[in-house]
Design a protein around this motif. Structure first.
Motif: not given
Lengths: 192, 192
Positions: A81, A135-136, A139, A142-143
């Motif tokens: 992130d 799924r990883q 995330v 989407d961010r």
């Protein structure tokens, strides 16, 4: 009865140690012999636990290897992130390149290939692996979308970042250099 | 002595029949059991020839499987010549997608993966496979360059057309639809 009381008193203690030992035994056996060339008895002997403990907890070798493969993925390639799509993609791709270039990474990739033409449990294992990877990635993407960036979709990442690296590792076609990994990311970034 | 005379009289006759039978036996055994789970004796029994004939001609199971894999590639995915880069790439990608979606294609891909961590003969087999694939692609791309087109290079084709299709087949991740295969080609065509 005594063991049950013991477990209740130290929740996760012995259970977590058994799980760690069994996972390590499976990863080692896959790397040494490849999936299909060892049994639950081999795993039990290597991990120092009883066969019956493994059967009771995991049910089958396929179910156990599923858990090992998805757990390996979850813990070895965490989603970065960094605050930008470009930063996240570069960090993620570099981490995956590093992880799959090691012996455990190659073993897990070969495991997924081995599970693909197996029985029903094997197919479920491979689906779990792909679902976890997807799924990883979702995330991360989407961010980026929430920040107003225009990310690729998860299938583009599978096809143009993961697939080339996976095939190079599986086919032994040259090292995954930082320049190579960055060039894969460059293709998926929006042109500025 | 008699056999030698026979062979001299009909050059290629018996020899070619043995080769075809042995290749078919290897392809079948790879598809049924995967590489590593059969021996030269199994191939000989299936092909109806003596073990000694196989050892004399091919030397080892690795050398034999190399020949089978590269031969499969050469004969099943011929390089098209449509007169344009776009036409050639679409025809080639569609043919590869069709070939690897069948049972023999999956078997050959799994074979290359299996050979990758094997002994020296296995590594050579994998290198031969990749060299043959690269040579095929270079012919197609050189023709485009000679026509004044701007083709991608062979590594781009391996990474962004073959690798995504190989991984989808190896991981069992969905069918290779014509739309999907065309979308992979679209990414590599020069923007007009």
């Amino acid at each position: 009865m005594k063991e049950e009381q013991e477990r209740a008193r130290r929740p996760g203690g012995r259970s977590a140690r058994v799980r760690a030992a069994v996972h390590e035994a499976v990863t080692d056996l896959v790397a040494e012999r490849d999936y299909g060339n060892f049994t639950i008895a081999d795993v039990a002997a290597r991990a120092g636990v009883a066969d019956t403990s493994i059967y009771r907890r995991w049910g089958s070798l396929e179910a156990l290897t599923t858990e090992v493969a998805t757990s390996w993925l979850t813990t070895t390639s965490p989603i970065p992130d960094t605050g930008s799509l470009e930063g996240d993609l570069r960090a993620y791709a570099a981490k995956v390149a590093h992880d799959i270039s090691g012996p455990s990474g190659l073993a897990v990739l070969r495991l997924v290939v081995a599970l693909t033409t197996g029985e029903q449990d094997g197919t479920r294992a491979r689906d779990d692996f792909l679902a976890e990877r997807t799924r990883q990635l979702q995330v991360l993407l989407d961010r980026a979308r929430d920040r107003g960036e225009q990310p690729p979709d998860t299938l583009d990442m599978l096809d143009h970042i993961l697939a080339p690296m996976y095939i190079r590792v599986l086919f032994g076609a040259g090292p995954l250099t930082p320049e190579y990994v960055d060039s894969l990311v460059d293709r998926l970034l929006p042109r500025s």
